[in-house]
Scaffold this active site. Structure first.
Site, PDB file in Angstrom:
ATOM      1  CB  SER A  66      60.569 -23.689  48.763  1.00 38.20           C
ATOM      2  OG  SER A  66      60.452 -24.131  48.557  1.00 38.20           O
TER       3      SER A  66
ATOM      4  CD  GLN B  17      55.585 -30.776  51.169  1.00 36.04           C
ATOM      5  OE1 GLN B  17      56.041 -32.346  50.105  1.00 36.04           O
ATOM      6  NE2 GLN B  17      56.327 -30.460  51.510  1.00 36.04           N
TER       7      GLN B  17
ATOM      8  CE  LYS C 148      59.196 -34.343  52.656  1.00 35.40           C
ATOM      9  NZ  LYS C 148      59.478 -34.467  50.935  1.00 35.40           N
TER      10      LYS C 148
ATOM     11  CE  LYS D 169      54.475 -33.053  46.203  1.00 31.89           C
ATOM     12  NZ  LYS D 169      56.054 -32.815  46.518  1.00 31.89           N
TER      13      LYS D 169
ATOM     14  CG  ASP E 198      57.454 -33.187  43.094  1.00 29.49           C
ATOM     15  OD1 ASP E 198      58.348 -33.319  44.305  1.00 29.49           O
ATOM     16  OD2 ASP E 198      56.999 -34.324  42.820  1.00 29.49           O
TER      17      ASP E 198
ATOM     18  CG  ASN F 161      66.307 -30.110  41.554  1.00 23.97           C
ATOM     19  OD1 ASN F 161      66.241 -30.380  42.847  1.00 23.97           O
ATOM     20  ND2 ASN F 161      67.646 -29.132  41.305  1.00 23.97           N
TER      21      ASN F 161
HETATM   22  P1  NDP Z   1      62.776 -35.096  38.047  1.00 22.38           P
HETATM   23  O1  NDP Z   1      61.623 -34.176  37.830  1.00 22.38           O
HETATM   24  O2  NDP Z   1      63.565 -33.367  37.977  1.00 22.38           O
HETATM   25  O3  NDP Z   1      63.427 -35.593  37.836  1.00 22.38           O
HETATM   26  C1  NDP Z   1      63.265 -37.094  38.339  1.00 22.38           C
HETATM   27  C2  NDP Z   1      63.814 -37.913  37.505  1.00 22.38           C
HETATM   28  O4  NDP Z   1      63.417 -38.898  38.063  1.00 22.38           O
HETATM   29  C3  NDP Z   1      64.060 -38.440  36.140  1.00 22.38           C
HETATM   30  O5  NDP Z   1      65.660 -37.889  36.187  1.00 22.38           O
HETATM   31  C4  NDP Z   1      62.927 -39.154  35.855  1.00 22.38           C
HETATM   32  O6  NDP Z   1      63.698 -39.525  34.950  1.00 22.38           O
HETATM   33  C5  NDP Z   1      63.794 -39.980  37.036  1.00 22.38           C
HETATM   34  N1  NDP Z   1      62.752 -41.811  36.998  1.00 22.38           N
HETATM   35  C6  NDP Z   1      61.261 -41.409  37.396  1.00 22.38           C
HETATM   36  N2  NDP Z   1      60.490 -41.962  37.253  1.00 22.38           N
HETATM   37  C7  NDP Z   1      61.882 -43.141  37.671  1.00 22.38           C
HETATM   38  C8  NDP Z   1      61.524 -44.442  37.980  1.00 22.38           C
HETATM   39  N3  NDP Z   1      61.148 -45.626  37.913  1.00 22.38           N
HETATM   40  N4  NDP Z   1      62.999 -45.211  37.778  1.00 22.38           N
HETATM   41  C9  NDP Z   1      63.676 -44.434  37.664  1.00 22.38           C
HETATM   42  N5  NDP Z   1      64.280 -42.731  36.899  1.00 22.38           N
HETATM   43  C10 NDP Z   1      62.941 -42.108  37.522  1.00 22.38           C
HETATM   44  O7  NDP Z   1      62.600 -34.556  39.655  1.00 22.38           O
HETATM   45  P2  NDP Z   1      62.825 -34.501  41.192  1.00 22.38           P
HETATM   46  O8  NDP Z   1      64.519 -34.421  40.724  1.00 22.38           O
HETATM   47  O9  NDP Z   1      62.679 -32.629  41.342  1.00 22.38           O
HETATM   48  O10 NDP Z   1      62.282 -34.772  42.232  1.00 22.38           O
HETATM   49  C11 NDP Z   1      62.332 -36.228  42.270  1.00 22.38           C
HETATM   50  C12 NDP Z   1      62.481 -36.522  43.569  1.00 22.38           C
HETATM   51  O11 NDP Z   1      63.149 -35.957  44.872  1.00 22.38           O
HETATM   52  C13 NDP Z   1      60.812 -37.200  43.990  1.00 22.38           C
HETATM   53  O12 NDP Z   1      60.146 -38.500  44.156  1.00 22.38           O
HETATM   54  C14 NDP Z   1      60.085 -35.664  44.414  1.00 22.38           C
HETATM   55  O13 NDP Z   1      58.730 -35.453  44.574  1.00 22.38           O
HETATM   56  C15 NDP Z   1      61.688 -35.893  45.241  1.00 22.38           C
HETATM   57  N6  NDP Z   1      62.089 -34.277  45.804  1.00 22.38           N
HETATM   58  C16 NDP Z   1      61.990 -33.514  45.018  1.00 22.38           C
HETATM   59  C17 NDP Z   1      62.347 -32.079  45.502  1.00 22.38           C
HETATM   60  C18 NDP Z   1      62.918 -31.098  45.056  1.00 22.38           C
HETATM   61  O14 NDP Z   1      63.179 -29.948  45.734  1.00 22.38           O
HETATM   62  N7  NDP Z   1      62.542 -30.943  43.870  1.00 22.38           N
HETATM   63  C19 NDP Z   1      61.977 -31.985  46.713  1.00 22.38           C
HETATM   64  C20 NDP Z   1      61.509 -32.583  48.010  1.00 22.38           C
HETATM   65  C21 NDP Z   1      61.649 -34.252  47.229  1.00 22.38           C
HETATM   66  P3  NDP Z   1      62.994 -39.189  33.137  1.00 22.38           P
HETATM   67  O15 NDP Z   1      63.499 -38.254  33.239  1.00 22.38           O
HETATM   68  O16 NDP Z   1      63.224 -40.463  32.223  1.00 22.38           O
HETATM   69  O17 NDP Z   1      61.476 -38.833  33.413  1.00 22.38           O
END
Ligand code: NDP
Length: 431
Positions: free
Chosen positions: A366, A99, A102, A114, A154, A229
Site C-alpha cells: 500500500s 498498525q 507494523k 484503523k 481489511d 485474501n
Molecule cells: P477476508 O475478509 O478476505 O477473509 C477473512 C477470512 O477469515 C474468511 O475466510 C473468513 O471466513 C475467515 N474467518 C473469519 N472468522 C473466522 C474464524 N473465527 N475462524 C476461521 N475463519 C474465520 O480478510 P483478509 O484475508 O483480508 O484478512 C484476514 C486477517 O489478516 C485479518 O486479521 C486482517 O486484519 C489481517 N490482515 C489483512 C491484510 C490484507 O492485506 N488483507 C493485511 C494485514 C493483516 P468467512 O467467509 O466465513 O467469514
C-alpha cells in the site's frame, strides 16, 4: 502501565499487555520513555459516525462507522477498514495500535490508523454493498486524503468494496488522489497488492525457517487458516515453494485435503463465487474431509499460518500443534494467537512470528502504491514483488537481530516490539 482502565476494551487491553510485557527494562526504566508510553496508548483522534443506507426492500438501515487515527509520527495515518459485525472500538483500537509499529517496521513513512463498521457484507446483494459503501464514504471523505489519512481494505473490504468506496470518494470530494490503497488496477492500484500480505508472510517464514532451522518449505505439510485474501495468496506462495497446504477453514468449517489444496479451485470458489469452504469438496476429484472450523489446529502439520482473524488460536490449540511436531507458526492475520499460545510456542522453540512483523507485506505494498502515485509511475508486478521480498527480509532481520541482542533468540515478539517501539518513541521525543 495501568491496564485496568481498559477493562471495558479487552482486545485493546490484550494488545497493550503484549507490548508492555515485552519491552526491555532499558526502555521501561528510562524516564524519558515514561511520558511517551502515556501518550502512545491514546489515539490522536477517534471519528465515529452513523451510516444510513438503503436495503433492497427500500428500508433505511443504520450501522456504526469508525476511523481511529492513532499516531502519525512516522507519516500519514495508514491502516485498513474492516466491515464485520464484531467491529467495535476495542477491536479497532487493538488494530490501530498494532498498525503504528507494523508500519514502522516496513521502513516506509506511514503512521498508524484503523477503521471500519459493524456492517456485514456477507449475505448482502451487490446493490446493498454499494449503497452501504457510498453511505460510509459520505461520512468519511472529509477526513481522508493522500497527505493526511489513507485507508485500505481489511476483513470484509476487498476489491469490490474498495472500488465502491473510491468511486464514492471521487464523487463526494471531487478529487482523484491516492486517498485509498488496495484499489483495483483500473482505478490506479498497484500490481501485487492483492497478493502482498499472503506472499509477504511466506517470504518472512522462508527467512525464519532458514535462519532458525536451516530448512525450507520443500516437503512440509502446512495449515493455513481462513480462506480470504491473506490465506489464498499464502496458499499460492507456500505451494510454489514446495509446501503442501493440507487444511484451510472459514468461520463455519475446516477442510482437510491430505494431498494438498488446489489454489486455482479455491481462488475461484472464494474470490469469484464467494462460496463456502465446504463446497471445495465437490469441486475436486480428490480426498477431502469437511470438519468443524475449530478442528483445524488438531491436524498434524509442520507449519501453521493463522490467516483468519484475531484470537483464533488459543493455548489448547498451541499444545496440540506442538504435540504434533509443528516447527513454525507465522501470523498472517492480526493477533490470531492468544498471548499465552504465543508464549508457549516461544518456550518450546517453535518459530513464532507476530502478525505486526510477518503480515506487514500488505501495508508495505500500500505504501508502494502511494509512492507510485506521487511519482506518477506504474511499476511492473516483478518490481513490486522484489521490493516486497526485500522489505519482508529486512523486517525479519531487524526483529531477529533485536531478539538475539536481548538474549531471547526465539522471541520475535520482543524483537518486533523493542525495535519498533524504540523507533517510534525516539521520533516522538525528537518533535
Ligand atoms: P477476508 O475478509 O478476505 O477473509 C477473512 C477470512 O477469515 C474468511 O475466510 C473468513 O471466513 C475467515 N474467518 C473469519 N472468522 C473466522 C474464524 N473465527 N475462524 C476461521 N475463519 C474465520 O480478510 P483478509 O484475508 O483480508 O484478512 C484476514 C486477517 O489478516 C485479518 O486479521 C486482517 O486484519 C489481517 N490482515 C489483512 C491484510 C490484507 O492485506 N488483507 C493485511 C494485514 C493483516 P468467512 O467467509 O466465513 O467469514
Amino acid at each position: 502501565m495501568d491496564y485496568e482502565k481498559y477493562n471495558d476494551q479487552p482486545e485493546f487491553k490484550a494488545a497493550l499487555h503484549e507490548m508492555f510485557t515485552s519491552l526491555d527494562d532499558s526502555i521501561l526504566n528510562d524516564p524519558k520513555y515514561a511520558a511517551v508510553i502515556e501518550r502512545i496508548v491514546e489515539p490522536d483522534k477517534i471519528i465515529t459516525f452513523d451510516v444510513k443506507w438503503k436495503d433492497d426492500q427500500g428500508n433505511i438501515r443504520v450501522n456504526k462507522g469508525y476511523r481511529i487515527r492513532f499516531n502519525n509520527v512516522n507519516g500519514v495515518y495508514k491502516g485498513g477498514l474492516r466491515f464485520h459485525p464484531s467491529v467495535n472500538l476495542s477491536i479497532l483500537k487493538l488494530l490501530g495500535f498494532e498498525q503504528i509499529f507494523k508500519n514502522y517496521l516496513t521502513g516506509l513513512p506511514m503512521g498508524g490508523a484503523k477503521g471500519g463498521s459493524d456492517f456485514d457484507p456477507k449475505g448482502k446483494s451487490d446493490n446493498e454493498v454499494k449503497n452501504f459503501c457510498y453511505a460510509f464514504m459520505k461520512e468519511l471523505y472529509p477526513y481522508i486524503g493522500v497527505n493526511i489519512d489513507v485507508p485500505a481494505g481489511d476483513i470484509g473490504v476487498g476489491g469490490r468494496e474498495i472500488r465502491y468506496l473510491y468511486e464514492a470518494y471521487k464523487e463526494y470530494s471531487g478529487k482523484s488522489d491516492c486517498s485509498l490503497t488496495g484499489k483495483p488496477l483500473d482505478l490506479g492500484g498497484s500490481l501485487c497488492r492483492t497478493e502482498a500480505t499472503g506472499y509477504g508472510v511466506t517470504y518472512f517464514a522462508r527467512g525464519a525457517l532458514k535462519t532458525y532451522k536451516d530448512t525450507n518449505f520443500k516437503g512440509k505439510k502446512v495449515i493455513v487458516s481462513g480462506s480470504g485474501n491473506v490465506a489464498l495468496y499464502c496458499l499460492k506462495k507456500v505451494t510454489e515453494y514446495g509446501g503442501t497446504v493440507i487444511a484451510m477453514n472459514d468461520s463455519n468449517n475446516t477442510i482437510y485435503a491430505p494431498n494438498g489444496i488446489d489454489f486455482e479451485t479455491m481462488r475461484a470458489l472464494k474470490e469469484d463465487r464467494r462460496g463456502r469452504i465446504k463446497e471445495y469438496k465437490d469441486l475436486v476429484n480428490d480426498e477431502v474431509t469437511v470438519l468443524d472450523r475449530k478442528d483445524i489446529w488438531s491436524i498434524k502439520c509442520d507449519l501453521a499460518f493463522p490467516c483468519a482473524t484475531q484470537f483464533e488460536l488459543d493455548i489448547e490449540d498451541a499444545k496440540k500443534l506442538i504435540a504434533n511436531g509443528c516447527i513454525g507458526v507465522f501470523e498472517g492475520a492480526n493477533m490470531p494467537c492468544t498471548l499465552d499460545a504465543a508464549n508457549l510456542f516461544i518456550k518450546n522453540k517453535v518459530i513464532y512470528s507476530p502478525g505486526k512483523a510477518s503480515n506487514a507485506g500488505g501495508v508495505a505494498v500500500s505504501g508502494l502504491e502511494i509512492e507510485q502515485y506521487l511519482k506518477n509511475e506504474k511499476w511492473p508486478f516483478e518490481e513490486v514483488d522484489l521490493k516486497l521480498k526485500h522489505i519482508m527480509k529486512t523486517i525479519f532481520k531487524n526483529c531477529y537481530d533485536t531478539a538475539k541482542e536481548l538474549g531471547d533468540e526465539y522471541n520475535l515478539i520482543k524483537g518486533a516490539n523493542n525495535f519498533a517501539f524504540k523507533g517510534i518513541a525516539d521520533k516522538m521525543l525528537s518533535l
